[in-house]
Design a protein around this motif. Structure first.
Motif, short mmCIF file in Angstrom:
data_model
loop_
_atom_site.label_atom_id
_atom_site.label_comp_id
_atom_site.label_asym_id
_atom_site.label_seq_id
_atom_site.Cartn_x
_atom_site.Cartn_y
_atom_site.Cartn_z
N TYR A 1 2.87 20.69 18.63
CA TYR A 1 2.15 21.74 17.92
C TYR A 1 3.18 22.61 17.23
CZ TYR A 1 0.24 26.50 17.48
OH TYR A 1 -0.10 27.75 17.01
N GLU B 1 3.83 26.04 15.23
CA GLU B 1 3.26 27.35 14.93
C GLU B 1 4.08 28.03 13.84
OE1 GLU B 1 1.32 29.68 18.01
OE2 GLU B 1 2.78 31.29 17.60
N THR C 1 -1.08 27.09 11.75
CA THR C 1 -0.28 25.88 11.92
C THR C 1 -0.31 25.08 10.63
OG1 THR C 1 0.13 23.98 13.38
CG2 THR C 1 -2.17 24.43 12.78
N ASN D 1 1.71 15.37 15.00
CA ASN D 1 1.16 16.72 14.86
C ASN D 1 -0.25 16.73 15.42
OD1 ASN D 1 0.31 19.25 14.09
ND2 ASN D 1 0.46 18.86 11.89
N VAL E 1 -5.52 25.28 20.48
CA VAL E 1 -4.20 24.80 20.90
C VAL E 1 -4.26 24.30 22.34
CG1 VAL E 1 -1.77 25.40 21.23
CG2 VAL E 1 -3.06 26.40 19.32
N LYS F 1 -5.81 20.92 22.57
CA LYS F 1 -4.96 19.84 22.05
C LYS F 1 -3.87 19.44 23.04
CE LYS F 1 -6.68 19.24 17.85
NZ LYS F 1 -7.27 17.94 17.38
N PRO G 1 -0.50 20.04 23.59
CA PRO G 1 0.71 19.39 23.07
C PRO G 1 1.79 19.24 24.15
CG PRO G 1 0.63 21.69 22.42
CD PRO G 1 -0.71 21.39 23.03
N ILE H 1 5.99 22.35 21.88
CA ILE H 1 5.59 23.38 20.92
C ILE H 1 6.82 23.81 20.14
CG2 ILE H 1 4.70 25.72 20.61
CD1 ILE H 1 2.98 25.31 23.09
#
Length: 318
Positions: A203, A205, A214, A232, A248, A251, A253, A256
């Motif tokens: 992810y 940011e 994002t 991504n 987020v 998802k 991740p 990050i």
């Protein structure tokens, strides 16, 4: 009071994030090449910019005003940065760029000061739409200043085109070709290291709380992520998008990355309430990525790919 004209910067919640690109080719009448400095001596040659305007030069420019940090980096990488007499407040690389007179902020440029400097060319930009900045730049053209506008980049190919265009303006096409070859070789070197690794979900940011943004597909940053062989988690979105904390978290991740250029931006993400279920938070896999390198579509795109790859797959670069 100095007359200031407003520029439209292509930036979505990124500090000093300006993109420039191109696709036009040059039309030149070459004379001789000096073997000592590889400078092409030209007379009455033309180079088409991204407005479709054929800008005519009677000689290779000796003084330049650059209105984009990425263009400034290109000029230095081509070995002609010493010709820049005016730049923006965000021109911080290389170190020598910091000494150049500032004639532009993030929103305005000082037309009176640019006119006083009498540059042989102003290398400007266009987003490809009805740019207000191009209307303002017409004031410079009307005063006899040559303006060469480059379209905002959205891909690596655009960057390679930018470099070749600027090289053509400066009469050093061979140096442009060599610079592009070096950049491509750098990217290929990184890709060779990450090609067999299982791609991790990341992810990225680009703007922090409370308005979290994002990057999605169709962006310059997405191409960098692709080249570094990372996935991504928001690639299904288009362009730059605002997302919620819940988005987020859902998802989840593995890593990050943040380009938010504030003190302890990675630490702030690690400390966010409710994010402790995210794998990246649990593993403390949150890393700051230099935005001047990762956001700027210029000659350091190879370094940008390497930055991402090293952050996500550090074991491959030991």
């Amino acid at each position: 009071m100095k007359k200031m004209f407003k520029l439209q910067w292509l930036s979505v919640l990124m500090l000093a994030f300006v993109l420039v690109g191109c696709g036009a080719k040059e039309d030149t009448n070459k004379e001789t090449v000096s073997k000592e400095d590889q400078q092409v001596e030209k007379t009455s040659y033309k180079v088409k910019d991204d407005r479709g305007v054929e800008v005519e030069f009677n000689a290779v420019p000796k003084t330049i005003v650059s209105l984009q940090p990425s263009n400034t980096e290109i000029l230095f990488a081509l070995g002609v940065g010493d010709k820049i007499v005016g730049a923006t407040e965000f021109d911080t690389y290389p170190e020598e760029a910091k000494k150049i007179e500032r004639v532009s902020s993030s929103t305005t440029f000082n037309s009176e000061r640019i006119l006083a400097l009498k540059p042989d060319v102003v290398i400007a930009y266009t987003t490809g739409s009805d740019d207000e900045n191009l209307n303002a730049l017409k004031v410079l053209e009307d005063a006899g200043i040559k303006v060469f506008a480059i379209k905002s980049a959205t891909s690596f190919d655009d960057v390679y085109g930018d470099i070749q265009q600027v090289a053509s303006v400066m009469g050093i096409e061979d140096k442009g070709e060599k610079l592009n070859e070096d950049i491509k070789a750098k990217i290929a070197e990184v890709q060779a290291k990450v090609k067999d690794v299982k791609a991790k979900n990341i992810y990225l940011e680009i703007s922090p709380k409370p308005d979290i943004y994002t990057t999605g597909s169709g962006t310059f940053q997405q191409e960098i992520l692709n080249a570094a062989n990372v996935k991504n988690v928001f690639a299904d979105l288009e362009s730059w998008q605002k997302v919620s904390e819940e988005d987020v978290i859902a998802k989840n991740p593995e890593v990050i990355l943040t380009t938010v250029n504030t003190e302890n931006s990675a630490a702030e993400i690690l400390a966010r309430g409710g994010w402790n279920s995210i794998t990246a938070i649990q593993n403390k896999a949150v890393y700051f990525i230099d935005p001047d390198i990762s956001n700027r579509p210029g000659p350091r795109i190879g370094e940008a790919v390497e930055l991402i790859a090293k952050a996500v797959y550090p074991e491959l670069f030991k």
